[in-house]
Design a protein around this motif. Structure first.
Motif, PDB file in Angstrom:
ATOM      1  N   GLU A  84      -2.422  -1.472  -3.504  1.00  0.00           N
ATOM      2  CA  GLU A  84      -3.012  -0.140  -3.661  1.00  0.00           C
ATOM      3  C   GLU A  84      -1.846   0.822  -3.748  1.00  0.00           C
ATOM      4  O   GLU A  84      -1.235   1.141  -2.723  1.00  0.00           O
ATOM      5  CB  GLU A  84      -3.903   0.223  -2.476  1.00  0.00           C
ATOM      6  CG  GLU A  84      -5.120  -0.657  -2.294  1.00  0.00           C
ATOM      7  CD  GLU A  84      -5.955  -0.216  -1.092  1.00  0.00           C
ATOM      8  OE1 GLU A  84      -6.554   0.880  -1.162  1.00  0.00           O
ATOM      9  OE2 GLU A  84      -5.989  -0.956  -0.101  1.00  0.00           O
ATOM     10  N   HIS A  96      -5.449   2.675   4.729  1.00  0.00           N
ATOM     11  CA  HIS A  96      -5.679   1.518   3.860  1.00  0.00           C
ATOM     12  C   HIS A  96      -4.811   0.328   4.255  1.00  0.00           C
ATOM     13  O   HIS A  96      -5.221  -0.817   4.055  1.00  0.00           O
ATOM     14  CB  HIS A  96      -5.491   1.918   2.404  1.00  0.00           C
ATOM     15  CG  HIS A  96      -6.617   2.756   1.883  1.00  0.00           C
ATOM     16  ND1 HIS A  96      -7.537   2.298   0.970  1.00  0.00           N
ATOM     17  CD2 HIS A  96      -7.001   4.023   2.189  1.00  0.00           C
ATOM     18  CE1 HIS A  96      -8.428   3.239   0.725  1.00  0.00           C
ATOM     19  NE2 HIS A  96      -8.118   4.309   1.455  1.00  0.00           N
ATOM     20  N   THR A 100      -5.743   0.304  -7.384  1.00  0.00           N
ATOM     21  CA  THR A 100      -6.133  -0.745  -6.444  1.00  0.00           C
ATOM     22  C   THR A 100      -6.464  -2.025  -7.196  1.00  0.00           C
ATOM     23  O   THR A 100      -7.526  -2.135  -7.818  1.00  0.00           O
ATOM     24  CB  THR A 100      -7.344  -0.285  -5.605  1.00  0.00           C
ATOM     25  OG1 THR A 100      -7.001   0.947  -4.949  1.00  0.00           O
ATOM     26  CG2 THR A 100      -7.713  -1.326  -4.558  1.00  0.00           C
ATOM     27  N   VAL A 134       0.867  -1.183   0.000  1.00  0.00           N
ATOM     28  CA  VAL A 134       0.000   0.000   0.000  1.00  0.00           C
ATOM     29  C   VAL A 134       0.897   1.225   0.000  1.00  0.00           C
ATOM     30  O   VAL A 134       1.790   1.345   0.848  1.00  0.00           O
ATOM     31  CB  VAL A 134      -0.929   0.031   1.227  1.00  0.00           C
ATOM     32  CG1 VAL A 134      -1.812   1.279   1.192  1.00  0.00           C
ATOM     33  CG2 VAL A 134      -1.785  -1.223   1.297  1.00  0.00           C
TER      34      VAL A 134
END
Length: 489
Positions: A132, A165, A147, A116
């Motif tokens: 992501e 996230h 994503t 992420v």
């Protein structure tokens, strides 16, 4: 005993061992210099959450990068190979996602993997159950995250959103498997745009200037004198130094623009030059840089607290690092790229409960080329023979092998970026020899770090260092052969 019973017994015996494989949380930033971390003795910043991580784990004082630039450093970490072998020598390259990476190998041994945040390798991530990632450099506000192949725009400050996230993924992961989570921030990469809550937090503070802010490079060769990364001359005027993000909401823009514009216009009207301009630019630059770091430190704290609250801390290795070092005004510079210390050395802090002694400090030469091997070793996975680093697991246990490296090879390829020419060299605990091999320069520099820790005067060509020079030249030849370096370009 029947074969099926044997298999059942073996399974039951191995289950506890498998359960002991640690989770791995890799926290990564872009351009975070050790000079901005108080655990490293920073005189300009306080980072309480990173300091906590250091108190509870091991702080590495000599973690060196193989190639001091953003994307190549990330490729080295993923592959455990130098740039010339993983194919990602410069920021202009595109990462070959089909090649062997440590996340792929961790998946094979049962880990759930996710990344992420900042990716910056042009191709899409491979080897992850979930990703992501920011598009390109990403923005500090209202970021677009790719994503799992789909573009999704979010509202807020990117450092906070990346952490949000990361936590969401942790909440929803398969809790029967150990995990690898790479949480990678854009901050504190330029241009330095703080969280709105941090605008102005250093307005009443005069940040100490580095001792070498007004370096005139008289002790070095043509390479340093040809730089284009000066605090005074190469940041641009105030309107360019602190470019407004194109992704602001109207309310965000109102706050951000209201903070910067009066100060910018006052500066432009006064138009100071020379040392006055250097000092003004330095204060504006460093205050916004440190404000970006503040948000990083807050979010490191959020993740450490989450591990505590979820009962995961004891079973999770937490590693903090950055893609390389950075200049915070030292030698009058911003940016990185050089083999000089501020850009060669990157932060590395590791907490491994029950394995690494809390509060320990390591001074061995370690590197980002060791990270992949370390993660695989932690997971009990085989380390491929074509990886070029070494596992840090014995070092984290306080048992550095007797044959640990005493020399380190560096090579930078992206000639011309901020005026930094391509070069390579070797570093030891005391000496550093580098060769700026482009025909227009073709110069060697040698530094005795015991005598000259700030690398202000090259002693290459000094008869008193002829034996040292010859030995280091031979070591460069040996390392290039060992690492399969075939050419300079």
């Amino acid at each position: 005993m029947k074969p099926s019973i044997n298999i059942l017994i073996l399974f039951l015996v191995l289950q506890p061992l498998a359960a002991k494989r640690p989770n791995i949380l890799f926290l990564f930033t872009d351009d975070h210099a050790t000079q901005a971390i108080s655990a490293y003795g920073s005189t300009i910043n306080r980072t309480p959450n990173l300091d906590r991580l250091a108190r509870e784990g091991m702080l590495f004082r000599r973690c060196l990068v193989t190639n001091s630039i953003c994307a190549p450093s990330r490729a080295v970490i993923l592959t455990g190979k130098y740039s010339h072998l993983n194919g990602h020598r410069t920021n202009r390259d595109t990462f070959d996602g089909s090649q062997q990476t440590f996340p792929k190998l961790l998946r094979r041994v049962g880990y759930q993997t996710a990344i992420v945040g900042k990716w910056h390798l042009k191709s899409l991530p491979t080897g992850f159950d979930h990703y992501e990632v920011l598009k390109g450099q990403g923005s500090y506000y209202n970021p677009l995250l790719i994503t799992n192949g789909k573009n999704i725009t979010h509202t807020g400050y990117t450092t906070d959103i990346v952490t949000d996230h990361a936590i969401q993924w942790l909440d929803g992961r398969d809790k029967e498997k150990p995990f690898l989570l790479m949480c990678q921030h854009k901050a504190p990469h330029g241009r330095w745009e703080p969280a709105l809550r941090h605008l102005g937090i250093y307005d009443d503070v005069e940040i100490p200037e580095p001792a070498t802010l007004f370096d005139d490079y008289s002790g070095r060769g043509k390479a340093a004198r040809g730089h284009k990364m000066g605090i005074a001359g190469h940041m641009g005027d105030a309107r360019l130094m602190f470019k407004y993000s194109s992704r602001f909401t109207p309310e965000q823009f109102k706050q951000f623009d209201g903070y910067f514009r009066p100060r910018n216009e006052a500066f432009l009207k006064a138009n100071p030059q020379g040392s006055e301009r250097t000092r003004w630019n330095y204060q504006r630059y460093i205050k916004n840089y440190l404000a970006c770091v503040k948000a990083v430190d807050e979010n490191v704290g959020r993740l450490l607290d989450y591990l505590d609250e979820q009962g995961l801390a004891r079973d999770t290795v937490v590693i903090y690092s950055s893609d390389q070092g950075f200049y915070l005004g030292e030698h009058g510079w911003f940016d990185k790229r050089w083999m000089y210390d501020e850009s060669l050395r990157t932060p590395l802090i590791a907490r491994w409960p029950g394995v690494t002694r809390p509060g320990s400090v390591n001074t061995d030469i370690v590197s980002n080329v060791d990270f992949a091997e370390t993660f695989l070793d932690m997971a009990g996975a085989d380390i491929p023979g074509d990886m070029q680093g070494r596992s840090l697991v014995p070092v984290l246990k306080g048992k550095t092998p007797a044959d640990w490296r005493k020399t380190f090879y560096y090579q930078y390829y992206e000639s011309g970026g901020h005026g930094v020419p391509a070069h390579y060299g070797v570093a030891t605990a005391r000496y550093k020899l580098m060769h700026f091999h482009e025909p227009k320069i073709n110069e060697w520099e040698l530094y005795d770090l015991k005598v000259d820790p700030n690398e202000m005067k090259s002693v290459h060509g000094n008869p008193g260092y002829s034996r040292i020079t010859a030995g280091l030249e031979s070591e460069i030849t040996r390392l290039r052969e060992e690492l399969e370096v075939r050419d300079n370009q």
